[in-house]
Design an enzyme around this catalytic site. Structure first.
Site, PDB file in Angstrom:
ATOM      1  N   CYS A   2       0.840  -1.197   0.000  1.00 32.15           N
ATOM      2  CA  CYS A   2       0.000   0.000   0.000  1.00 32.15           C
ATOM      3  C   CYS A   2       0.879   1.252   0.000  1.00 32.15           C
ATOM      4  O   CYS A   2       1.813   1.376   0.789  1.00 32.15           O
ATOM      5  CB  CYS A   2      -0.959   0.080   1.180  1.00 32.15           C
ATOM      6  SG  CYS A   2      -2.156  -1.257   1.194  1.00 32.15           S
ATOM      7  N   HIS A 532      19.663 -36.553  -4.045  1.00 28.32           N
ATOM      8  CA  HIS A 532      18.853 -37.005  -2.907  1.00 28.32           C
ATOM      9  C   HIS A 532      17.363 -36.808  -3.154  1.00 28.32           C
ATOM     10  O   HIS A 532      16.577 -36.842  -2.212  1.00 28.32           O
ATOM     11  CB  HIS A 532      19.296 -36.296  -1.631  1.00 28.32           C
ATOM     12  CG  HIS A 532      20.733 -36.544  -1.291  1.00 28.32           C
ATOM     13  ND1 HIS A 532      21.195 -37.768  -0.861  1.00 28.32           N
ATOM     14  CD2 HIS A 532      21.820 -35.748  -1.378  1.00 28.32           C
ATOM     15  CE1 HIS A 532      22.504 -37.713  -0.676  1.00 28.32           C
ATOM     16  NE2 HIS A 532      22.906 -36.488  -0.988  1.00 28.32           N
TER      17      HIS A 532
END
Ligand code: AGP
Length: 640
Positions: A2, A532
């Site tokens: 804002c 992994h």
């Protein structure tokens, strides 16, 4: 998050506030609105969507008159919204008014107790039209100002314009603020008080601009820089009553306080596009100059690193036994790079943490802990709250910030400003480079303060750092092929980024830039982690960007990354390799090779990031997207 501007002066309030909103739109662009007081009326126009929708509405005719022309007056305010409570509709757009239409309010932040206040107001017969938290403030003010038996306010009203009297609107704002919880910047206008605009703040930004016969209230100085460079910082929990000839400031208890005056050291042209079609392109191109500014004058004549503000003694720094870095988004990535430098140079343990998580896990902090808070805006609420938590636990706080007069530096014990000038593009580019350079300086500062590096060693590092702006310029000069490559990938569904050591945060930053600008799935991984799990994402043709460490650094690390490139290539990936000039070992495995100049290992992010910024920007443009104002985002995130 804002953008807010309030104005009282001699010019057309509509023109001034619209001009201010154009410069603030990067803070939020879900809706925009304006209110002007003049000729005994308060007029409000607001529209969902970008500022251009509001401008169109102001140019329309209503009852034979152009809407904007009917908004005559020299007192007004404007708001550009990033929606929190209630969708981006005309009704939820600010300013919000009370039942009588005499009071208008704009707000940045979140009023956390608004549900209870709303029920209370409904119970008292108020009619609230929007779904916002903000609207309660207009009605609470109405209740304060119109409360039966509010003799005190009436007496104060009689003193309006007198030297000693507190304005009734100011007093009403003060009383209402005491009832609000959460974070807020408020600016308030009243139809019957055309000479005053009142602002208030708690944990959300508000600065004053002091012009000749005119005063501005704004979320940041960009809103009024075309009119004045004289600014005033407003502290936490303070209220400012602005009139043409200046301001009066009180705290929420009603005690008078002083603002801290400062001069803005950049001018309006710094916040213009300067011939570029997008701010982002301009800001990427400014990086050599910005880096030089961040580094300028950092070494004193006796060889000591100089911070901008230091409210701690040498002993305080010597006593530090642990460092935490807190930051969000891109600033967090700069922090991850800092960890490598700080641990290497100071031998202090250093943890990097997303500011939004920090205080909620009850970190172990005491007076020998240094918390380094990194924030471009200096207003990110997550980071600010982490800073406050750290200080409550007696830790020392050092801020790395780009915005003078913002809250995080004020709440810190020491500050290093990145001096990048205004960054208007919502995606951080030049300020990331400034943050990385500042982090390196902080690492050197701590190593020196702790006696681990001598002055001449620090001087040698600084000298090498000062060569970096030229290397950044060289990198920018060679990114043409990156643009072509990005355009060719406009249809890709996903892009993976791999890096190791300081190349890992660079990979994260490359992925973040692509997500926020091109709305594409992109992820950064440590290259060693690939096997992994993430390697399952690799399929035929998936672009994988690999940031390769220097072979002159730790050769073993370089060789491992070269193996990682081969692993993804063997599974069909299209490899885009960012490697140092002269690194021939990567050549056989790179479908696309992007060269960067050789640098000391810890400084490499200052050059390897640049092709990734250009890549994301160009790919987004090829997809027809607005790179300055990506969807759903805002530049400064002042809600938690
Ligand atoms: C990055 O491109 C983003 N705009 C965002 O991640 C940003 O870095 C983050 O919100 C932190 O902002 P700050 O530096 O102003 O605290």
């Amino acid at each position: 998050m804002c953008g807010i501007i309030g104005y009282v002066g001699e010019q057309s309030a509509l023109d001034v506030t619209l001009g201010g909103l154009r410069r603030l739109e990067y803070r939020g662009y879900d809706s925009a609105g304006i209110a002007v007081v003049g000729a005994g009326a308060l007029r409000v126009v607001r529209r969902a969507g970008k500022l251009s929708n509001l401008e169109k509405a102001l140019a329309e005719t209503d009852d034979g008159a152009v809407v904007g022309e009917a908004m005559a007056g020299t007192t007004g305010m404007g708001h550009t919204r990033w929606a929190t409570h209630g969708g981006p509709t005309d009704t939820n757009a600010h300013p919000h008014t009370d039942c009588t239409g005499a009071i208008a309010v704009i707000h940045n932040g979140v009023i956390e107790n608004f549900t209870a206040l709303r029920s209370e107001l409904f119970g008292a017969g108020h009619e609230l039209a929007s779904e916002t938290d903000t609207e309660v403030v207009a009605h609470l003010l109405e209740a304060e100002l119109g409360r039966p038996g509010a003799g005190e306010l009436a007496a104060l009203a009689a003193a309006e314009g007198g030297d000693g009297g507190r304005h009734p609107l100011t007093e009403a704002v003060r009383r209402v603020c005491q009832r609000l919880s959460g974070s807020f910047t408020l600016v308030v206008l009243h139809r019957d008080f055309p000479d005053v605009v009142v602002g208030a703040r708690r944990n959300s930004p508000l600065v004053v601009g002091l012009g000749a016969g005119e005063t501005f209230l704004a979320s940041d100085v960009a809103a009024f820089i075309a009119h004045t460079r004289q600014a005033l910082e407003i502290g936490q929990d303070q209220i400012v009553e602005a009139r043409r000839d200046g301001v009066r400031i009180i705290d929420f208890a009603g005690e008078p306080v002083e603002g801290r005056p400062y001069h803005v050291d950049w001018d309006a042209s710094a916040a213009e596009k300067g011939g570029y079609p997008y701010f982002m392109l301009k800001e990427i191109s400014e990086q050599p100059a910005v880096l030089a500014d961040t580094l300028r004058g950092r070494l004193s004549s006796d060889g000591a690193i100089v911070l901008d503000e230091e409210r701690l003694s040498g002993e305080d720094f010597r006593d530090i036994d642990k460092v935490f870095i807190v930051a969000c988004g891109t600033a967090y990535h700069a922090g991850l790079i800092a960890k490598y430098a700080i641990e290497h140079w100071t031998r202090l343990p250093c943890e990097v943490e997303m500011a939004s998580e920090f205080r909620y896990r009850d970190p172990v902090l005491d007076r020998s802990t240094l918390v380094v808070a990194i924030s471009q805006s200096g207003e990110t609420l997550d980071t600010l709250m982490a800073v406050k938590h750290a200080r409550e636990q007696k830790a020392r706080v050092l801020a790395i910030c780009n915005t003078n007069g913002s809250t995080i530096p004020r709440e810190s014990d020491a500050v290093l400003y990145t001096r990048c000038g205004p960054e208007v593009g919502v995606a951080a580019t030049k300020t990331f480079l400034g943050q990385v350079a500042a982090c390196l300086l902080v690492g050197l500062f701590l190593a020196q303060a702790r006696g681990i590096l001598y002055g001449d060693e620090v001087g040698a590092y600084v000298e090498k750092l000062q060569r970096m702006p030229d290397l950044v310029a060289r990198t920018l000069g060679t990114v043409g092929p990156v643009r072509e490559l990005a355009r060719s990938l406009a249809g890709a569904r996903t892009v993976l980024f791999l890096g190791r050591h300081v190349g890992y945060p660079v990979a994260l930053e490359g992925a973040l830039k692509l997500k926020e600008l091109a709305y594409m799935h992109a992820e950064g991984f440590p290259a060693g982690e690939l096997k992994h799990g993430p390697i399952a994402l690799v399929e035929q043709g998936v672009p994988v960007v690999v940031v390769v460490p220097s072979p002159r650094g730790r050769a073993v690390l370089h060789d491992k990354v070269v193996s990682n490139i081969q692993e993804v290539r063997a599974r069909g990936a299209r490899t885009i390799v960012i490697a140092e000039e002269g690194d021939h070992l990567v050549e056989p495995f790179a479908d696309h090779l992007i060269r960067v100049p050789a640098t000391p290992s810890l400084f490499a992010p200052l050059v390897t990031t640049i092709p990734l910024q250009v890549f994301a920007c160009e790919l987004a443009l090829a997809r027809g997207l607005d790179v300055d104002q990506p969807r759903n985002l805002a530049k400064s995130v002042t809600v938690e």
